[in-house]
Write a protein that holds these residues in place. Structure first.
Motif, PDB file in Angstrom:
ATOM      1  N   GLY A 348       0.848  -1.186   0.000  1.00 57.70           N
ATOM      2  CA  GLY A 348       0.000   0.000   0.000  1.00 57.70           C
ATOM      3  C   GLY A 348       0.878   1.227   0.000  1.00 57.70           C
ATOM      4  O   GLY A 348       1.932   1.262  -0.625  1.00 57.70           O
ATOM      5  N   GLY A 349       0.452   2.251   0.748  1.00 54.53           N
ATOM      6  CA  GLY A 349       1.267   3.454   0.834  1.00 54.53           C
ATOM      7  C   GLY A 349       0.435   4.706   0.888  1.00 54.53           C
ATOM      8  O   GLY A 349      -0.634   4.743   1.502  1.00 54.53           O
ATOM      9  N   MET A 350       0.910   5.753   0.210  1.00 54.65           N
ATOM     10  CA  MET A 350       0.268   7.055   0.326  1.00 54.65           C
ATOM     11  C   MET A 350      -1.137   7.067  -0.278  1.00 54.65           C
ATOM     12  O   MET A 350      -1.921   7.974   0.011  1.00 54.65           O
ATOM     13  N   SER A 351      -1.497   6.073  -1.085  1.00 52.73           N
ATOM     14  CA  SER A 351      -2.862   6.020  -1.595  1.00 52.73           C
ATOM     15  C   SER A 351      -3.845   5.574  -0.528  1.00 52.73           C
ATOM     16  O   SER A 351      -5.043   5.871  -0.628  1.00 52.73           O
ATOM     17  N   ASP A 352      -3.386   4.862   0.498  1.00 59.63           N
ATOM     18  CA  ASP A 352      -4.294   4.469   1.586  1.00 59.63           C
ATOM     19  C   ASP A 352      -4.006   5.217   2.883  1.00 59.63           C
ATOM     20  O   ASP A 352      -4.815   5.175   3.798  1.00 59.63           O
ATOM     21  N   ASN A 353      -2.869   5.907   2.972  1.00 57.99           N
ATOM     22  CA  ASN A 353      -2.589   6.759   4.130  1.00 57.99           C
ATOM     23  C   ASN A 353      -1.746   7.934   3.665  1.00 57.99           C
ATOM     24  O   ASN A 353      -0.518   7.844   3.574  1.00 57.99           O
ATOM     25  N   ALA A 354      -2.420   9.031   3.371  1.00 56.87           N
ATOM     26  CA  ALA A 354      -1.730  10.229   2.870  1.00 56.87           C
ATOM     27  C   ALA A 354      -1.147  11.094   3.967  1.00 56.87           C
ATOM     28  O   ALA A 354      -0.381  12.014   3.692  1.00 56.87           O
ATOM     29  N   ARG A 355      -1.469  10.817   5.231  1.00 57.82           N
ATOM     30  CA  ARG A 355      -1.102  11.734   6.313  1.00 57.82           C
ATOM     31  C   ARG A 355       0.401  11.919   6.486  1.00 57.82           C
ATOM     32  O   ARG A 355       0.853  13.046   6.733  1.00 57.82           O
ATOM     33  N   ALA A 382       7.915   1.764   3.789  1.00 54.03           N
ATOM     34  CA  ALA A 382       7.667   2.545   2.581  1.00 54.03           C
ATOM     35  C   ALA A 382       6.521   1.937   1.786  1.00 54.03           C
ATOM     36  O   ALA A 382       6.276   0.732   1.838  1.00 54.03           O
ATOM     37  N   GLY A 383       5.838   2.794   1.015  1.00 49.79           N
ATOM     38  CA  GLY A 383       4.778   2.320   0.147  1.00 49.79           C
ATOM     39  C   GLY A 383       5.301   1.941  -1.218  1.00 49.79           C
ATOM     40  O   GLY A 383       6.507   2.015  -1.499  1.00 49.79           O
ATOM     41  N   LYS A 384       4.388   1.556  -2.095  1.00 53.26           N
ATOM     42  CA  LYS A 384       4.741   1.055  -3.415  1.00 53.26           C
ATOM     43  C   LYS A 384       4.676   2.108  -4.511  1.00 53.26           C
ATOM     44  O   LYS A 384       4.925   1.822  -5.682  1.00 53.26           O
ATOM     45  N   HIS A 385       4.341   3.356  -4.148  1.00 53.49           N
ATOM     46  CA  HIS A 385       4.113   4.381  -5.164  1.00 53.49           C
ATOM     47  C   HIS A 385       5.414   5.027  -5.627  1.00 53.49           C
ATOM     48  O   HIS A 385       6.421   5.011  -4.919  1.00 53.49           O
ATOM     49  N   ALA A 421      -7.947   8.669   1.107  1.00 54.61           N
ATOM     50  CA  ALA A 421      -7.378   7.713   0.166  1.00 54.61           C
ATOM     51  C   ALA A 421      -7.595   8.160  -1.278  1.00 54.61           C
ATOM     52  O   ALA A 421      -8.544   8.879  -1.595  1.00 54.61           O
ATOM     53  N   SER A 422      -6.692   7.711  -2.159  1.00 57.05           N
ATOM     54  CA  SER A 422      -6.742   8.094  -3.562  1.00 57.05           C
ATOM     55  C   SER A 422      -6.450   6.886  -4.442  1.00 57.05           C
ATOM     56  O   SER A 422      -6.174   5.785  -3.956  1.00 57.05           O
ATOM     57  N   ASN A 423      -6.502   7.109  -5.741  1.00 56.89           N
ATOM     58  CA  ASN A 423      -6.145   6.082  -6.714  1.00 56.89           C
ATOM     59  C   ASN A 423      -4.813   6.387  -7.388  1.00 56.89           C
ATOM     60  O   ASN A 423      -4.589   6.020  -8.541  1.00 56.89           O
ATOM     61  N   TYR A 424      -3.914   7.048  -6.660  1.00 57.34           N
ATOM     62  CA  TYR A 424      -2.625   7.389  -7.249  1.00 57.34           C
ATOM     63  C   TYR A 424      -1.950   6.131  -7.788  1.00 57.34           C
ATOM     64  O   TYR A 424      -1.969   5.076  -7.159  1.00 57.34           O
ATOM     65  N   ASN A 425      -1.326   6.278  -8.976  1.00 58.53           N
ATOM     66  CA  ASN A 425      -0.731   5.151  -9.696  1.00 58.53           C
ATOM     67  C   ASN A 425      -1.760   4.083 -10.061  1.00 58.53           C
ATOM     68  O   ASN A 425      -1.412   2.923 -10.286  1.00 58.53           O
ATOM     69  N   TYR A 426      -3.025   4.480 -10.110  1.00 53.34           N
ATOM     70  CA  TYR A 426      -4.115   3.547 -10.416  1.00 53.34           C
ATOM     71  C   TYR A 426      -4.120   2.349  -9.467  1.00 53.34           C
ATOM     72  O   TYR A 426      -4.262   1.204  -9.871  1.00 53.34           O
ATOM     73  N   VAL A 427      -3.986   2.661  -8.210  1.00 55.17           N
ATOM     74  CA  VAL A 427      -4.114   1.649  -7.163  1.00 55.17           C
ATOM     75  C   VAL A 427      -5.515   1.748  -6.575  1.00 55.17           C
ATOM     76  O   VAL A 427      -5.963   2.851  -6.223  1.00 55.17           O
ATOM     77  N   GLU A 447     -11.844  -1.455  -4.072  1.00 54.12           N
ATOM     78  CA  GLU A 447     -11.930  -1.188  -5.502  1.00 54.12           C
ATOM     79  C   GLU A 447     -11.096  -2.188  -6.296  1.00 54.12           C
ATOM     80  O   GLU A 447      -9.961  -2.511  -5.914  1.00 54.12           O
ATOM     81  N   THR A 448     -11.638  -2.647  -7.395  1.00 53.38           N
ATOM     82  CA  THR A 448     -10.927  -3.538  -8.307  1.00 53.38           C
ATOM     83  C   THR A 448     -10.417  -2.738  -9.503  1.00 53.38           C
ATOM     84  O   THR A 448     -10.795  -1.572  -9.709  1.00 53.38           O
ATOM     85  N   ILE A 449      -9.596  -3.370 -10.318  1.00 58.17           N
ATOM     86  CA  ILE A 449      -9.152  -2.724 -11.547  1.00 58.17           C
ATOM     87  C   ILE A 449     -10.351  -2.439 -12.448  1.00 58.17           C
ATOM     88  O   ILE A 449     -10.413  -1.405 -13.125  1.00 58.17           O
ATOM     89  N   ASP A 450     -11.327  -3.339 -12.458  1.00 54.60           N
ATOM     90  CA  ASP A 450     -12.549  -3.069 -13.220  1.00 54.60           C
ATOM     91  C   ASP A 450     -13.199  -1.770 -12.779  1.00 54.60           C
ATOM     92  O   ASP A 450     -13.687  -0.989 -13.599  1.00 54.60           O
ATOM     93  N   ASP A 451     -13.231  -1.526 -11.472  1.00 51.27           N
ATOM     94  CA  ASP A 451     -13.818  -0.284 -10.967  1.00 51.27           C
ATOM     95  C   ASP A 451     -13.064   0.930 -11.500  1.00 51.27           C
ATOM     96  O   ASP A 451     -13.667   1.938 -11.884  1.00 51.27           O
TER      97      ASP A 451
END
Length: 478
Positions: A348-355, A382-385, A421-427, A447-451
């Motif tokens: 995960g990372g900053m897309s699920d915890n931006a703080r 560290a996150g994956k972004h 939370a966001s979809n940064y990097n399409y996560v 959310e799935t990739i389909d979403d």
């Protein structure tokens, strides 16, 4: 173990890097005999197997209990000084229909600040009269919807909103209760971006302008002035800032009483929680007692009646009840001079915890699926972004044998993580799961990739379906 010079001064190397510090975790958190962390009677291993990672997990009993205990503490302390309290759950911390119902069950009202949050509260079955509507830029459509459904209170944030709310209320043939948000000039001891009552910022009106604006509100036949509102910041420890702000607000209240009733005073929220072992927030019961004493003393000093008090806690209720579960993907020791920091990267990372990226927020972390007697190692999670600032936990100690495939759990993530939370990097944003009495259920679908592809107008139905076949997100979170 000697202090690693790369660690912040406040962070000490623990004797046991498996220990769960009670103040940081939901009340049900513990380790099984096999070493796995359990929340609400469900192990981290079972949660990951069933729902995948990253995963937000909320201890339902813990959240409900915190809400109930906070309301009871404030009710008791303000009854002691001869008044009542309206407690509004600050939905921006985390809102879903289930959480809204938990809060109402505990006797709380709901504070929203957008049309979307209002829609969620209404979908949860919250009575409109129990909703307060905030926001520095409410659209005309949002104001119209709020008045049309009968929202209990609208907090006026600027002079232009007086006319807009009055016009909407008149159009719907009703008298709308309103509060006026003012900046008391008190600076909370918090991050600059979290301080919301200094003079040069977007929220509220200038303190000195309040009397004229209250007169303008009272001149509107479709508006009913309930009182003032002030919010001095977030993640506040202690009561000094609240004391000074209340003193200034009650001085203004005394002046306003000459022109008509001022039945309420909203002191806002911002009560802090522990994110690390050195954080020491005031217990809720102590806050309630201190605030009641402050209000009683200030009213007595000015010879005015004690108003009904409103407060707006959010983080202090839902923050400690939530954790986030990750899986380790890679580890990488990085030498800086004679010292080493172990980078542990998670899925995960900053897309699920931006703080951490927004505020430099500190968090803690533990291995969640086992214990280890390996020596503690200084880690940075560290996150994956594709951002160097994508850090989940800046500094903590984990057993030095932390490895790919391990599950990590970060406590105190119930507030402002899913909400930001966001979809940064399409996560895709993770699912939210509630746990209680050994059972787990999804309360917000992941959310799935389909979403993600479904929102792209350039993607055909066929290509969306093909892309979905590569999706490795757990079906059970959908």
């Amino acid at each position: 173990m000697a202090h690693n010079p790369l660690a912040p001064e406040w962070l000490s190397s623990p004797a046991d890097a498996n220990t769960l510090t009670d103040a940081l975790w939901p009340s049900s958190a513990r380790r099984t005999d096999g070493g796995a962390i359990t929340i609400g009677g469900v192990t981290a291993v079972d949660l990951a197997a069933r729902f995948g990672t990253p995963l937000y997990v909320i201890d339902e009993t813990d959240a409900r209990t915190r809400a109930t205990e906070l309301r009871a503490a404030f009710d008791a302390e303000f009854a002691r000084i001869g008044t009542t309290v309206r407690v509004y759950y600050a939905a921006k911390a985390f809102l879903s229909t289930e959480v809204a119902r938990w809060m109402v069950d505990a006797g709380l009202n709901i504070d929203v600040c957008s049309g979307g949050e209002l829609a969620v509260a209404l979908a949860a079955g919250v009575a409109p009269g129990r909703i307060g509507f905030h926001g520095n830029n409410k659209s005309r459509a949002e104001i119209d919807d709020a008045t049309r459904v009968g929202v209990g209170t609208i907090i006026i944030d600027s002079p232009i909103e007086i006319e807009r709310v009055a016009e909407a209320a008149g159009r719907h043939g009703l008298v709308q209760n309103v509060r006026l948000r003012v900046n008391s000039g008190v600076h909370a001891h918090t991050h600059e971006f979290l301080a919301t009552s200094h003079e040069d910022q977007k929220f509220g009106v200038v303190f000195e302008d309040a009397p004229a604006l209250v007169a303008a509100i009272r001149a509107q036949p479709s508006l009913n002035f309930l009182g003032l509102h002030c919010h001095i910041g977030s993640q506040i420890f202690g009561v000094d800032g609240f004391a000074e702000s209340a003193s200034r607000l009650l001085s203004l209240q005394a002046d306003l009483l000459a022109g008509g009733p001022v039945p309420e005073l909203n002191l806002g929220g911002g009560f802090g929680i522990a994110y690390t072992s050195v954080d020491d927030p005031s217990p809720v019961a102590d806050l309630a007692a201190a605030l009641a004493d402050i209000v009683a003393d200030e009213c007595a000093r000015r010879g005015i009646p004690v108003p009904v008090i409103a407060i707006e806690p959010g983080r202090v209720i839902i923050g400690p009840a939530g954790v986030t579960l990750y899986e380790v993907g890679t580890t990488k020791p990085v030498r800086i001079g004679e010292n080493t920091r172990l980078y542990v990267s998670v899925d995960g990372g900053m897309s699920d915890n931006a703080r951490p990226a927004l505020y430099g927020a500190e968090y803690s972390v533990r291995i969640a699926d086992r214990v280890s007697d390996a020596a503690p190692a200084l880690v940075r999670v560290a996150g994956k972004h594709c951002e160097s600032g994508d850090i989940v936990v800046d500094a903590d100690y984990l057993p030095g044998d932390v490895a790919p495939g391990d599950l990590l759990m970060v406590p105190a993530t119930g507030a402002y993580c899913w909400s930001l939370a966001s979809n940064y990097n399409y996560v895709g944003r993770p699912a939210v799961v509630a746990v209680v009495h050994g059972e787990a259920r999804v309360i917000v679908r992941g959310e799935t990739i389909d979403d993600l592809l479904a929102r792209d107008a350039g993607v055909s139905t066929r290509s969306t379906s093909e892309a979905g076949s590569t999706n490795d997100m757990k079906e059970s979170t959908r």
